[in-house]
Design an enzyme around this catalytic site. Structure first.
Site, PDB file in Angstrom:
ATOM      1  N   LYS A 152       0.873  -1.179   0.000  1.00  0.00           N
ATOM      2  CA  LYS A 152       0.000   0.000   0.000  1.00  0.00           C
ATOM      3  C   LYS A 152       0.906   1.222   0.000  1.00  0.00           C
ATOM      4  O   LYS A 152       2.050   1.151   0.450  1.00  0.00           O
ATOM      5  CB  LYS A 152      -0.878   0.008   1.260  1.00  0.00           C
ATOM      6  CG  LYS A 152      -2.103   0.885   1.157  1.00  0.00           C
ATOM      7  CD  LYS A 152      -3.265   0.208   0.461  1.00  0.00           C
ATOM      8  CE  LYS A 152      -4.406   1.161   0.213  1.00  0.00           C
ATOM      9  NZ  LYS A 152      -5.593   0.487  -0.315  1.00  0.00           N
ATOM     10  N   ASP A 203      -6.900   4.315  -4.681  1.00  0.00           N
ATOM     11  CA  ASP A 203      -7.592   4.216  -3.388  1.00  0.00           C
ATOM     12  C   ASP A 203      -8.185   5.606  -3.174  1.00  0.00           C
ATOM     13  O   ASP A 203      -8.398   6.347  -4.161  1.00  0.00           O
ATOM     14  CB  ASP A 203      -6.604   3.824  -2.269  1.00  0.00           C
ATOM     15  CG  ASP A 203      -7.303   3.486  -0.946  1.00  0.00           C
ATOM     16  OD1 ASP A 203      -7.926   2.416  -0.856  1.00  0.00           O
ATOM     17  OD2 ASP A 203      -7.261   4.298   0.001  1.00  0.00           O
TER      18      ASP A 203
HETATM   19  P1  NDP Z   1     -12.807   7.943  -3.170  1.00  0.00           P
HETATM   20  O1  NDP Z   1     -11.714   8.911  -2.968  1.00  0.00           O
HETATM   21  O2  NDP Z   1     -13.329   7.706  -4.535  1.00  0.00           O
HETATM   22  O3  NDP Z   1     -14.041   8.302  -2.218  1.00  0.00           O
HETATM   23  C1  NDP Z   1     -13.881   8.372  -0.836  1.00  0.00           C
HETATM   24  C2  NDP Z   1     -15.171   8.866  -0.223  1.00  0.00           C
HETATM   25  O4  NDP Z   1     -15.090   8.781   1.197  1.00  0.00           O
HETATM   26  C3  NDP Z   1     -15.445  10.313  -0.540  1.00  0.00           C
HETATM   27  O5  NDP Z   1     -16.832  10.504  -0.564  1.00  0.00           O
HETATM   28  C4  NDP Z   1     -14.786  11.037   0.652  1.00  0.00           C
HETATM   29  O6  NDP Z   1     -15.342  12.311   0.911  1.00  0.00           O
HETATM   30  C5  NDP Z   1     -15.110  10.095   1.781  1.00  0.00           C
HETATM   31  N1  NDP Z   1     -14.049  10.210   2.808  1.00  0.00           N
HETATM   32  C6  NDP Z   1     -12.724  10.001   2.651  1.00  0.00           C
HETATM   33  N2  NDP Z   1     -12.059  10.218   3.787  1.00  0.00           N
HETATM   34  C7  NDP Z   1     -12.994  10.589   4.683  1.00  0.00           C
HETATM   35  C8  NDP Z   1     -12.926  10.939   6.043  1.00  0.00           C
HETATM   36  N3  NDP Z   1     -11.752  10.962   6.723  1.00  0.00           N
HETATM   37  N4  NDP Z   1     -14.101  11.242   6.659  1.00  0.00           N
HETATM   38  C9  NDP Z   1     -15.280  11.217   5.989  1.00  0.00           C
HETATM   39  N5  NDP Z   1     -15.388  10.886   4.679  1.00  0.00           N
HETATM   40  C10 NDP Z   1     -14.269  10.585   4.055  1.00  0.00           C
HETATM   41  O7  NDP Z   1     -12.257   6.567  -2.529  1.00  0.00           O
HETATM   42  P2  NDP Z   1     -12.775   5.080  -2.762  1.00  0.00           P
HETATM   43  O8  NDP Z   1     -14.243   5.080  -3.004  1.00  0.00           O
HETATM   44  O9  NDP Z   1     -11.877   4.450  -3.744  1.00  0.00           O
HETATM   45  O10 NDP Z   1     -12.438   4.421  -1.354  1.00  0.00           O
HETATM   46  C11 NDP Z   1     -13.376   4.372  -0.277  1.00  0.00           C
HETATM   47  C12 NDP Z   1     -12.972   3.292   0.710  1.00  0.00           C
HETATM   48  O11 NDP Z   1     -12.923   2.027   0.023  1.00  0.00           O
HETATM   49  C13 NDP Z   1     -11.589   3.452   1.343  1.00  0.00           C
HETATM   50  O12 NDP Z   1     -11.624   2.920   2.655  1.00  0.00           O
HETATM   51  C14 NDP Z   1     -10.701   2.561   0.469  1.00  0.00           C
HETATM   52  O13 NDP Z   1      -9.548   2.136   1.153  1.00  0.00           O
HETATM   53  C15 NDP Z   1     -11.672   1.408   0.226  1.00  0.00           C
HETATM   54  N6  NDP Z   1     -11.342   0.580  -0.923  1.00  0.00           N
HETATM   55  C16 NDP Z   1     -11.265   1.112  -2.182  1.00  0.00           C
HETATM   56  C17 NDP Z   1     -10.987   0.295  -3.247  1.00  0.00           C
HETATM   57  C18 NDP Z   1     -11.005   0.798  -4.652  1.00  0.00           C
HETATM   58  O14 NDP Z   1     -10.950  -0.031  -5.558  1.00  0.00           O
HETATM   59  N7  NDP Z   1     -11.114   2.088  -4.896  1.00  0.00           N
HETATM   60  C19 NDP Z   1     -10.663  -1.136  -3.061  1.00  0.00           C
HETATM   61  C20 NDP Z   1     -10.874  -1.610  -1.711  1.00  0.00           C
HETATM   62  C21 NDP Z   1     -11.171  -0.764  -0.693  1.00  0.00           C
HETATM   63  P3  NDP Z   1     -14.492  13.618   0.509  1.00  0.00           P
HETATM   64  O15 NDP Z   1     -14.589  13.703  -0.977  1.00  0.00           O
HETATM   65  O16 NDP Z   1     -15.169  14.725   1.227  1.00  0.00           O
HETATM   66  O17 NDP Z   1     -13.090  13.369   1.001  1.00  0.00           O
END
Ligand code: NDP
Length: 453
Positions: A126, A166
Protein backbone atom coordinates in the site's frame (compact mmCIF):
# COMPACT_ATOMS: atom_id res chain seq x y z
CA UNK A 1 -4.16 -18.25 24.03
CA UNK A 2 -5.50 -14.93 25.32
CA UNK A 3 -2.14 -14.43 27.04
CA UNK A 4 -0.43 -15.09 23.69
CA UNK A 5 -2.59 -12.39 22.07
CA UNK A 6 -1.89 -9.81 24.78
CA UNK A 7 1.85 -10.56 24.87
CA UNK A 8 2.05 -10.41 21.10
CA UNK A 9 0.15 -7.10 21.00
CA UNK A 10 2.38 -5.60 23.68
CA UNK A 11 5.37 -6.51 21.50
CA UNK A 12 3.75 -5.03 18.34
CA UNK A 13 2.88 -1.79 20.16
CA UNK A 14 6.36 -1.39 21.63
CA UNK A 15 7.90 -1.96 18.22
CA UNK A 16 5.50 0.30 16.29
CA UNK A 17 4.62 3.11 18.69
CA UNK A 18 1.85 5.60 17.82
CA UNK A 19 0.57 3.55 14.88
CA UNK A 20 -2.94 3.09 16.29
CA UNK A 21 -4.68 1.87 13.14
CA UNK A 22 -1.89 -0.65 12.56
CA UNK A 23 -2.28 -1.97 16.14
CA UNK A 24 -6.04 -2.25 15.56
CA UNK A 25 -5.66 -4.20 12.31
CA UNK A 26 -3.04 -6.56 13.77
CA UNK A 27 -5.09 -7.16 16.91
CA UNK A 28 -8.12 -8.24 14.91
CA UNK A 29 -6.05 -10.69 12.88
CA UNK A 30 -4.07 -12.15 15.78
CA UNK A 31 -7.25 -12.81 17.76
CA UNK A 32 -8.57 -14.94 14.89
CA UNK A 33 -5.27 -16.53 13.98
CA UNK A 34 -4.66 -17.62 17.59
CA UNK A 35 -7.16 -20.39 16.83
CA UNK A 36 -4.85 -21.62 14.03
CA UNK A 37 -1.66 -21.28 16.08
CA UNK A 38 -3.13 -23.57 18.72
CA UNK A 39 -3.51 -26.36 16.17
CA UNK A 40 -0.31 -25.55 14.25
CA UNK A 41 2.59 -24.86 16.64
CA UNK A 42 4.97 -24.93 13.65
CA UNK A 43 3.74 -21.44 12.68
CA UNK A 44 4.67 -20.16 16.14
CA UNK A 45 8.03 -21.85 16.05
CA UNK A 46 8.85 -20.20 12.72
CA UNK A 47 7.60 -16.84 14.08
CA UNK A 48 5.17 -16.34 11.23
CA UNK A 49 3.16 -13.68 13.10
CA UNK A 50 6.29 -11.73 14.04
CA UNK A 51 7.44 -11.84 10.41
CA UNK A 52 4.08 -11.13 8.78
CA UNK A 53 3.62 -7.95 10.85
CA UNK A 54 7.02 -6.58 9.79
CA UNK A 55 6.99 -4.98 6.31
CA UNK A 56 9.52 -6.47 3.91
CA UNK A 57 10.39 -2.91 2.93
CA UNK A 58 9.17 0.63 3.71
CA UNK A 59 9.97 3.40 1.23
CA UNK A 60 9.54 6.98 2.40
CA UNK A 61 10.37 9.92 0.18
CA UNK A 62 10.11 13.66 -0.45
CA UNK A 63 7.65 14.89 -3.09
CA UNK A 64 8.31 18.54 -4.03
CA UNK A 65 6.00 20.25 -6.55
CA UNK A 66 5.03 23.71 -7.82
CA UNK A 67 1.44 25.00 -7.69
CA UNK A 68 -0.17 27.16 -10.40
CA UNK A 69 1.10 30.35 -8.73
CA UNK A 70 4.67 29.10 -8.75
CA UNK A 71 4.72 28.38 -5.01
CA UNK A 72 6.75 25.40 -3.76
CA UNK A 73 5.06 22.58 -1.78
CA UNK A 74 6.59 19.53 -0.15
CA UNK A 75 4.59 16.38 0.57
CA UNK A 76 5.64 13.00 1.84
CA UNK A 77 5.42 9.86 -0.29
CA UNK A 78 5.21 6.29 1.01
CA UNK A 79 5.18 2.75 -0.29
CA UNK A 80 4.86 -0.15 2.15
CA UNK A 81 5.96 -3.43 0.54
CA UNK A 82 4.44 -5.68 3.17
CA UNK A 83 4.59 -9.27 1.95
CA UNK A 84 5.53 -10.96 -1.33
CA UNK A 85 5.20 -14.62 -0.29
CA UNK A 86 2.47 -15.41 -2.83
CA UNK A 87 3.12 -12.81 -5.56
CA UNK A 88 4.31 -9.29 -6.38
CA UNK A 89 3.26 -6.58 -3.92
CA UNK A 90 -0.17 -5.28 -4.88
CA UNK A 91 -2.30 -2.57 -3.32
CA UNK A 92 -3.56 0.95 -3.81
CA UNK A 93 -2.17 4.45 -3.42
CA UNK A 94 -4.07 6.87 -1.17
CA UNK A 95 -3.78 10.66 -1.51
CA UNK A 96 -5.40 12.25 1.53
CA UNK A 97 -4.15 14.74 4.17
CA UNK A 98 -4.67 12.15 6.96
CA UNK A 99 -2.21 9.70 5.40
CA UNK A 100 0.65 8.64 7.68
CA UNK A 101 2.86 5.61 8.21
CA UNK A 102 0.49 3.86 10.65
CA UNK A 103 -2.52 4.17 8.36
CA UNK A 104 -0.63 2.85 5.35
CA UNK A 105 0.84 -0.02 7.38
CA UNK A 106 -2.65 -1.03 8.51
CA UNK A 107 -3.86 -0.92 4.91
CA UNK A 108 -0.84 -2.88 3.63
CA UNK A 109 -1.28 -5.48 6.36
CA UNK A 110 -4.98 -5.95 5.54
CA UNK A 111 -4.08 -6.17 1.87
CA UNK A 112 -1.90 -9.26 2.46
CA UNK A 113 -4.87 -11.28 3.73
CA UNK A 114 -7.32 -9.81 1.25
CA UNK A 115 -5.10 -10.61 -1.73
CA UNK A 116 -4.60 -14.12 -0.46
CA UNK A 117 -8.38 -14.59 -0.26
CA UNK A 118 -8.82 -13.58 -3.92
CA UNK A 119 -7.14 -16.87 -4.97
CA UNK A 120 -4.90 -14.82 -7.33
CA UNK A 121 -1.09 -14.69 -6.97
CA UNK A 122 -0.69 -11.27 -5.37
CA UNK A 123 1.34 -10.15 -2.35
CA UNK A 124 0.35 -7.14 -0.25
CA UNK A 125 1.41 -3.50 -0.38
CA UNK A 126 0.00 0.00 0.00
CA UNK A 127 1.23 3.53 -0.48
CA UNK A 128 0.30 7.12 -0.99
CA UNK A 129 0.87 10.62 0.24
CA UNK A 130 -0.49 13.29 2.57
CA UNK A 131 -1.22 15.33 -0.58
CA UNK A 132 -4.85 16.53 -0.79
CA UNK A 133 -6.16 16.56 -4.40
CA UNK A 134 -9.30 18.45 -3.28
CA UNK A 135 -9.32 22.02 -4.59
CA UNK A 136 -6.26 21.48 -6.80
CA UNK A 137 -6.32 22.12 -10.55
CA UNK A 138 -5.76 19.24 -12.98
CA UNK A 139 -2.38 20.78 -13.75
CA UNK A 140 -1.38 20.79 -10.06
CA UNK A 141 -2.50 17.18 -9.64
CA UNK A 142 -0.41 16.25 -12.68
CA UNK A 143 2.68 18.04 -11.33
CA UNK A 144 2.28 16.26 -8.01
CA UNK A 145 1.77 12.82 -9.62
CA UNK A 146 4.83 13.29 -11.81
CA UNK A 147 7.00 14.26 -8.85
CA UNK A 148 5.64 11.30 -6.84
CA UNK A 149 6.48 8.90 -9.67
CA UNK A 150 9.96 10.41 -10.13
CA UNK A 151 10.90 8.50 -6.98
CA UNK A 152 8.43 5.60 -6.92
CA UNK A 153 9.33 4.31 -10.40
CA UNK A 154 12.61 2.77 -9.24
CA UNK A 155 10.82 0.58 -6.66
CA UNK A 156 7.91 -0.83 -8.71
CA UNK A 157 7.41 -2.97 -11.81
CA UNK A 158 4.97 -5.51 -13.26
CA UNK A 159 6.72 -8.43 -11.51
CA UNK A 160 7.75 -6.49 -8.38
CA UNK A 161 5.05 -4.14 -7.15
CA UNK A 162 1.87 -3.06 -8.95
CA UNK A 163 0.06 -0.09 -7.31
CA UNK A 164 -3.58 0.89 -7.96
CA UNK A 165 -6.02 3.59 -6.79
CA UNK A 166 -7.59 4.22 -3.39
CA UNK A 167 -9.02 7.33 -1.71
CA UNK A 168 -8.07 10.38 -3.79
CA UNK A 169 -6.51 8.30 -6.56
CA UNK A 170 -8.88 7.58 -9.42
CA UNK A 171 -8.60 7.37 -13.21
CA UNK A 172 -7.11 10.88 -13.55
CA UNK A 173 -4.30 10.25 -11.08
CA UNK A 174 -3.52 6.75 -12.41
CA UNK A 175 -3.22 8.31 -15.89
CA UNK A 176 -0.66 10.91 -14.76
CA UNK A 177 1.29 8.33 -12.72
CA UNK A 178 1.37 5.84 -15.60
CA UNK A 179 2.44 8.51 -18.11
CA UNK A 180 5.41 9.49 -15.96
CA UNK A 181 6.40 5.86 -15.29
CA UNK A 182 6.35 5.14 -19.03
CA UNK A 183 8.50 8.18 -19.76
CA UNK A 184 11.09 7.34 -17.09
CA UNK A 185 11.34 3.62 -17.89
CA UNK A 186 10.73 3.87 -21.62
CA UNK A 187 8.49 0.82 -21.47
CA UNK A 188 4.76 0.19 -21.70
CA UNK A 189 3.93 -2.38 -19.04
CA UNK A 190 1.12 -3.24 -16.63
CA UNK A 191 2.80 -1.50 -13.71
CA UNK A 192 -0.38 0.14 -12.41
CA UNK A 193 -3.96 -1.09 -12.44
CA UNK A 194 -7.09 1.01 -12.86
CA UNK A 195 -5.70 2.23 -16.20
CA UNK A 196 -7.85 3.81 -18.92
CA UNK A 197 -9.52 1.36 -21.30
CA UNK A 198 -7.60 2.64 -24.31
CA UNK A 199 -4.22 1.99 -22.66
CA UNK A 200 -4.37 -1.37 -20.91
CA UNK A 201 -7.21 -0.98 -18.42
CA UNK A 202 -9.80 -3.64 -17.73
CA UNK A 203 -13.53 -3.31 -18.19
CA UNK A 204 -15.35 -3.47 -14.81
CA UNK A 205 -12.26 -2.35 -12.81
CA UNK A 206 -13.90 0.96 -11.77
CA UNK A 207 -17.07 -0.90 -10.77
CA UNK A 208 -15.37 -3.88 -9.14
CA UNK A 209 -15.06 -2.92 -5.46
CA UNK A 210 -18.65 -1.71 -5.16
CA UNK A 211 -20.08 -4.55 -7.24
CA UNK A 212 -18.01 -7.03 -5.26
CA UNK A 213 -19.26 -5.72 -1.89
CA UNK A 214 -22.83 -6.17 -3.10
CA UNK A 215 -22.10 -9.65 -4.46
CA UNK A 216 -20.62 -10.54 -1.07
CA UNK A 217 -23.77 -9.28 0.68
CA UNK A 218 -25.88 -11.38 -1.70
CA UNK A 219 -23.81 -14.45 -0.89
CA UNK A 220 -24.25 -13.86 2.85
CA UNK A 221 -27.99 -13.38 2.32
CA UNK A 222 -28.18 -16.59 0.31
CA UNK A 223 -27.15 -18.52 3.44
CA UNK A 224 -30.56 -17.44 4.79
CA UNK A 225 -32.24 -18.09 1.44
CA UNK A 226 -32.78 -14.35 0.89
CA UNK A 227 -31.83 -11.84 -1.81
CA UNK A 228 -31.30 -8.07 -1.99
CA UNK A 229 -34.65 -7.57 -3.73
CA UNK A 230 -36.66 -4.94 -1.84
CA UNK A 231 -33.96 -4.29 0.77
CA UNK A 232 -33.24 -0.75 1.99
CA UNK A 233 -29.53 0.04 2.12
CA UNK A 234 -27.45 2.69 3.89
CA UNK A 235 -24.31 3.65 1.96
CA UNK A 236 -21.58 6.03 3.16
CA UNK A 237 -19.08 7.87 0.96
CA UNK A 238 -19.81 9.11 -2.54
CA UNK A 239 -16.62 8.13 -4.33
CA UNK A 240 -15.74 5.16 -6.47
CA UNK A 241 -16.83 2.41 -4.09
CA UNK A 242 -20.08 4.08 -2.99
CA UNK A 243 -21.18 4.90 -6.53
CA UNK A 244 -20.85 1.37 -7.89
CA UNK A 245 -22.27 -0.15 -4.74
CA UNK A 246 -25.44 1.82 -5.40
CA UNK A 247 -25.43 0.90 -9.10
CA UNK A 248 -25.37 -2.82 -8.21
CA UNK A 249 -27.89 -2.45 -5.36
CA UNK A 250 -30.28 -0.89 -7.89
CA UNK A 251 -29.63 -3.65 -10.44
CA UNK A 252 -30.46 -6.31 -7.85
CA UNK A 253 -33.72 -4.64 -6.83
CA UNK A 254 -32.58 -2.96 -3.61
CA UNK A 255 -32.93 0.70 -2.63
CA UNK A 256 -30.02 2.87 -1.43
CA UNK A 257 -31.07 5.87 0.65
CA UNK A 258 -27.88 7.61 1.83
CA UNK A 259 -24.59 9.02 0.50
CA UNK A 260 -21.95 11.14 2.24
CA UNK A 261 -18.67 12.99 1.94
CA UNK A 262 -16.41 14.37 4.63
CA UNK A 263 -18.73 17.37 5.21
CA UNK A 264 -22.09 15.65 5.67
CA UNK A 265 -24.63 13.16 4.33
CA UNK A 266 -27.87 13.07 2.35
CA UNK A 267 -30.91 10.93 3.18
CA UNK A 268 -33.24 10.26 0.27
CA UNK A 269 -36.11 8.00 1.40
CA UNK A 270 -37.33 7.64 -2.21
CA UNK A 271 -34.05 5.97 -3.12
CA UNK A 272 -31.03 6.95 -5.22
CA UNK A 273 -32.25 5.66 -8.57
CA UNK A 274 -30.07 5.37 -11.71
CA UNK A 275 -30.94 8.91 -12.85
CA UNK A 276 -29.94 10.43 -9.52
CA UNK A 277 -26.80 8.28 -9.48
CA UNK A 278 -25.79 9.74 -12.85
CA UNK A 279 -26.04 13.17 -11.25
CA UNK A 280 -23.81 12.00 -8.35
CA UNK A 281 -21.19 10.61 -10.74
CA UNK A 282 -21.06 13.87 -12.68
CA UNK A 283 -20.97 15.87 -9.43
CA UNK A 284 -18.16 13.83 -7.84
CA UNK A 285 -16.08 12.61 -10.79
CA UNK A 286 -16.23 15.61 -13.13
CA UNK A 287 -17.26 18.74 -11.25
CA UNK A 288 -15.67 17.49 -8.00
CA UNK A 289 -18.40 19.19 -5.94
CA UNK A 290 -19.88 18.45 -2.49
CA UNK A 291 -22.70 15.98 -1.75
CA UNK A 292 -24.85 18.79 -0.30
CA UNK A 293 -25.70 19.71 -3.91
CA UNK A 294 -27.71 16.46 -4.15
CA UNK A 295 -30.16 17.81 -1.58
CA UNK A 296 -30.44 21.11 -3.46
CA UNK A 297 -31.19 19.25 -6.69
CA UNK A 298 -33.76 16.60 -5.61
CA UNK A 299 -36.96 16.98 -3.59
CA UNK A 300 -37.66 15.20 -0.31
CA UNK A 301 -33.96 14.86 0.53
CA UNK A 302 -32.42 15.97 3.81
CA UNK A 303 -28.82 17.06 4.14
CA UNK A 304 -27.14 16.82 7.56
CA UNK A 305 -23.78 18.43 8.19
CA UNK A 306 -21.44 16.24 10.24
CA UNK A 307 -20.95 17.56 13.77
CA UNK A 308 -17.54 16.51 15.14
CA UNK A 309 -18.89 16.95 18.69
CA UNK A 310 -21.45 14.14 18.22
CA UNK A 311 -20.53 10.72 19.64
CA UNK A 312 -22.09 8.92 16.65
CA UNK A 313 -22.68 9.29 12.93
CA UNK A 314 -26.37 10.00 12.24
CA UNK A 315 -26.07 8.41 8.78
CA UNK A 316 -26.18 5.01 10.52
CA UNK A 317 -29.33 5.91 12.48
CA UNK A 318 -32.04 5.17 9.89
CA UNK A 319 -34.35 2.20 9.41
CA UNK A 320 -32.78 -0.19 6.88
CA UNK A 321 -31.88 -3.81 6.16
CA UNK A 322 -28.31 -3.48 4.88
CA UNK A 323 -25.33 -1.18 5.36
CA UNK A 324 -22.41 -0.67 2.98
CA UNK A 325 -19.79 1.56 4.67
CA UNK A 326 -17.79 2.88 1.70
CA UNK A 327 -15.92 5.97 2.92
CA UNK A 328 -13.02 5.39 5.31
CA UNK A 329 -11.62 3.60 8.37
CA UNK A 330 -13.39 3.71 11.77
CA UNK A 331 -16.54 5.38 10.46
CA UNK A 332 -18.79 3.03 12.50
CA UNK A 333 -18.18 3.11 16.25
CA UNK A 334 -19.88 1.09 18.97
CA UNK A 335 -22.84 3.45 19.21
CA UNK A 336 -23.29 3.46 15.42
CA UNK A 337 -23.19 -0.33 15.38
CA UNK A 338 -25.85 -0.45 18.12
CA UNK A 339 -27.98 2.05 16.18
CA UNK A 340 -27.70 -0.06 13.04
CA UNK A 341 -28.77 -3.24 14.82
CA UNK A 342 -31.57 -1.38 16.64
CA UNK A 343 -32.86 -0.03 13.30
CA UNK A 344 -33.13 -3.47 11.77
CA UNK A 345 -29.89 -3.71 9.81
CA UNK A 346 -28.80 -7.34 9.64
CA UNK A 347 -26.38 -7.25 6.68
CA UNK A 348 -23.17 -5.20 6.80
CA UNK A 349 -20.82 -5.55 3.85
CA UNK A 350 -17.73 -3.36 4.12
CA UNK A 351 -16.67 -1.62 0.92
CA UNK A 352 -14.21 0.55 2.86
CA UNK A 353 -11.15 -0.82 4.67
CA UNK A 354 -11.66 -1.35 8.42
CA UNK A 355 -14.65 1.03 8.62
CA UNK A 356 -15.84 -0.49 11.92
CA UNK A 357 -14.04 -0.01 15.24
CA UNK A 358 -13.26 -3.16 17.30
CA UNK A 359 -16.12 -2.30 19.70
CA UNK A 360 -18.48 -1.97 16.72
CA UNK A 361 -17.33 -5.30 15.29
CA UNK A 362 -18.10 -6.93 18.63
CA UNK A 363 -21.67 -5.57 18.50
CA UNK A 364 -22.18 -7.12 15.03
CA UNK A 365 -20.61 -10.45 15.95
CA UNK A 366 -22.56 -10.72 19.21
CA UNK A 367 -25.81 -9.83 17.42
CA UNK A 368 -25.03 -12.62 14.90
CA UNK A 369 -25.89 -10.43 11.93
CA UNK A 370 -24.41 -11.12 8.49
CA UNK A 371 -21.22 -9.09 8.87
CA UNK A 372 -18.70 -9.18 6.00
CA UNK A 373 -15.40 -7.52 6.99
CA UNK A 374 -13.63 -5.36 4.41
CA UNK A 375 -10.78 -7.70 3.68
CA UNK A 376 -13.31 -10.17 2.27
CA UNK A 377 -16.20 -7.95 1.16
CA UNK A 378 -14.16 -5.35 -0.72
CA UNK A 379 -11.71 -7.78 -2.32
CA UNK A 380 -13.49 -7.44 -5.66
CA UNK A 381 -11.41 -4.35 -6.49
CA UNK A 382 -8.03 -5.98 -6.13
CA UNK A 383 -9.35 -9.18 -7.72
CA UNK A 384 -10.23 -7.27 -10.86
CA UNK A 385 -6.85 -5.54 -10.67
CA UNK A 386 -5.43 -9.06 -10.74
CA UNK A 387 -7.54 -9.77 -13.81
CA UNK A 388 -6.21 -6.55 -15.38
CA UNK A 389 -2.65 -7.80 -14.75
CA UNK A 390 -3.50 -11.12 -16.43
CA UNK A 391 -4.96 -9.35 -19.47
CA UNK A 392 -1.87 -7.09 -19.68
CA UNK A 393 0.46 -10.09 -19.54
CA UNK A 394 -1.51 -11.86 -22.27
CA UNK A 395 -1.87 -8.60 -24.22
CA UNK A 396 -5.59 -9.03 -24.68
CA UNK A 397 -8.81 -7.63 -23.22
CA UNK A 398 -11.80 -9.56 -21.95
CA UNK A 399 -15.39 -8.40 -22.52
CA UNK A 400 -17.41 -6.69 -19.80
CA UNK A 401 -19.49 -9.83 -19.32
CA UNK A 402 -16.38 -12.00 -19.04
CA UNK A 403 -14.76 -9.82 -16.34
CA UNK A 404 -18.02 -9.45 -14.41
CA UNK A 405 -18.58 -13.22 -14.53
CA UNK A 406 -15.06 -13.81 -13.17
CA UNK A 407 -15.59 -11.16 -10.46
CA UNK A 408 -18.84 -12.79 -9.32
CA UNK A 409 -17.14 -16.17 -9.32
CA UNK A 410 -14.22 -14.86 -7.21
CA UNK A 411 -16.59 -13.20 -4.69
CA UNK A 412 -18.49 -16.47 -4.34
CA UNK A 413 -15.24 -18.33 -3.74
CA UNK A 414 -14.07 -15.77 -1.16
CA UNK A 415 -17.38 -16.14 0.63
CA UNK A 416 -17.06 -19.93 0.61
CA UNK A 417 -13.45 -19.79 1.89
CA UNK A 418 -14.48 -17.50 4.77
CA UNK A 419 -17.53 -19.59 5.68
CA UNK A 420 -15.53 -22.84 5.56
CA UNK A 421 -12.58 -21.47 7.58
CA UNK A 422 -14.94 -20.07 10.24
CA UNK A 423 -16.70 -23.43 10.56
CA UNK A 424 -13.44 -25.44 10.57
CA UNK A 425 -12.15 -23.40 13.52
CA UNK A 426 -15.36 -23.71 15.53
CA UNK A 427 -16.95 -20.31 14.87
CA UNK A 428 -19.55 -20.90 12.12
CA UNK A 429 -21.02 -17.72 10.64
CA UNK A 430 -18.16 -15.57 11.98
CA UNK A 431 -16.81 -14.01 8.76
CA UNK A 432 -14.19 -12.04 10.73
CA UNK A 433 -12.45 -15.23 11.81
CA UNK A 434 -13.18 -16.79 8.42
CA UNK A 435 -11.52 -13.98 6.45
CA UNK A 436 -8.50 -13.68 8.75
CA UNK A 437 -7.85 -17.41 8.91
CA UNK A 438 -8.68 -18.07 5.24
CA UNK A 439 -6.26 -15.33 4.19
CA UNK A 440 -3.55 -16.24 6.71
CA UNK A 441 -3.03 -19.94 6.07
CA UNK A 442 -2.02 -19.64 2.41
CA UNK A 443 0.52 -16.85 3.09
CA UNK A 444 1.88 -18.63 6.18
CA UNK A 445 2.40 -21.87 4.24
CA UNK A 446 4.21 -20.00 1.45
CA UNK A 447 6.45 -18.31 4.05
CA UNK A 448 7.21 -21.68 5.63
CA UNK A 449 8.16 -23.12 2.21
CA UNK A 450 10.41 -20.18 1.29
CA UNK A 451 12.54 -20.14 4.43
CA UNK A 452 13.77 -17.15 6.41
CA UNK A 453 13.77 -14.35 3.84
P1 NDP B 1 -12.81 7.94 -3.17
O1 NDP B 1 -11.71 8.91 -2.97
O2 NDP B 1 -13.33 7.71 -4.53
O3 NDP B 1 -14.04 8.30 -2.22
C1 NDP B 1 -13.88 8.37 -0.84
C2 NDP B 1 -15.17 8.87 -0.22
O4 NDP B 1 -15.09 8.78 1.20
C3 NDP B 1 -15.44 10.31 -0.54
O5 NDP B 1 -16.83 10.50 -0.56
C4 NDP B 1 -14.79 11.04 0.65
O6 NDP B 1 -15.34 12.31 0.91
C5 NDP B 1 -15.11 10.10 1.78
N1 NDP B 1 -14.05 10.21 2.81
C6 NDP B 1 -12.72 10.00 2.65
N2 NDP B 1 -12.06 10.22 3.79
C7 NDP B 1 -12.99 10.59 4.68
C8 NDP B 1 -12.93 10.94 6.04
N3 NDP B 1 -11.75 10.96 6.72
N4 NDP B 1 -14.10 11.24 6.66
C9 NDP B 1 -15.28 11.22 5.99
N5 NDP B 1 -15.39 10.89 4.68
C10 NDP B 1 -14.27 10.58 4.06
O7 NDP B 1 -12.26 6.57 -2.53
P2 NDP B 1 -12.77 5.08 -2.76
O8 NDP B 1 -14.24 5.08 -3.00
O9 NDP B 1 -11.88 4.45 -3.74
O10 NDP B 1 -12.44 4.42 -1.35
C11 NDP B 1 -13.38 4.37 -0.28
C12 NDP B 1 -12.97 3.29 0.71
O11 NDP B 1 -12.92 2.03 0.02
C13 NDP B 1 -11.59 3.45 1.34
O12 NDP B 1 -11.62 2.92 2.66
C14 NDP B 1 -10.70 2.56 0.47
O13 NDP B 1 -9.55 2.14 1.15
C15 NDP B 1 -11.67 1.41 0.23
N6 NDP B 1 -11.34 0.58 -0.92
C16 NDP B 1 -11.26 1.11 -2.18
C17 NDP B 1 -10.99 0.30 -3.25
C18 NDP B 1 -11.01 0.80 -4.65
O14 NDP B 1 -10.95 -0.03 -5.56
N7 NDP B 1 -11.11 2.09 -4.90
C19 NDP B 1 -10.66 -1.14 -3.06
C20 NDP B 1 -10.87 -1.61 -1.71
C21 NDP B 1 -11.17 -0.76 -0.69
P3 NDP B 1 -14.49 13.62 0.51
O15 NDP B 1 -14.59 13.70 -0.98
O16 NDP B 1 -15.17 14.72 1.23
O17 NDP B 1 -13.09 13.37 1.00
Amino acid sequence: MSSYVSEFMAWVKAKNPAELEFHQAVHEVVESVALVLERHPEYRKMKIMERITEPERVILFRVPWLDDRGEVHVNRGFRIEMNSAIGPYKGGLRFHPTVNLGILKFLAFEQVFKNSLTTLPMGGGKGGSDFDPKGKSDHEVMKFCQSFMNELFRHIGPDTDVPAGDIGVGGREIGFLFGQYKKLRNEFTGVLTGKGLAWGGSLIRPEATGYGAVYFASEMLSTRKETLEGKTCLVSGSGNVAQYTIEKVNQLGGKAVTLSDSNGYVYDPEGIDPKKLTFVMELKNIRRGRIQEYADKFQGVTYTRFDPKLDHNPLWDHQADCAFPSATQNEINEKDAKNLVKNGVYVVSEGANMPTTPEGVKVFVDAKILYGPGKAANAGGVSTSGLEMSQNSMRLGWSREEVDRRLLDIMKRIHRTCADAAATYGTPGNYVNGANIGGFVKVADAMMDQGLV
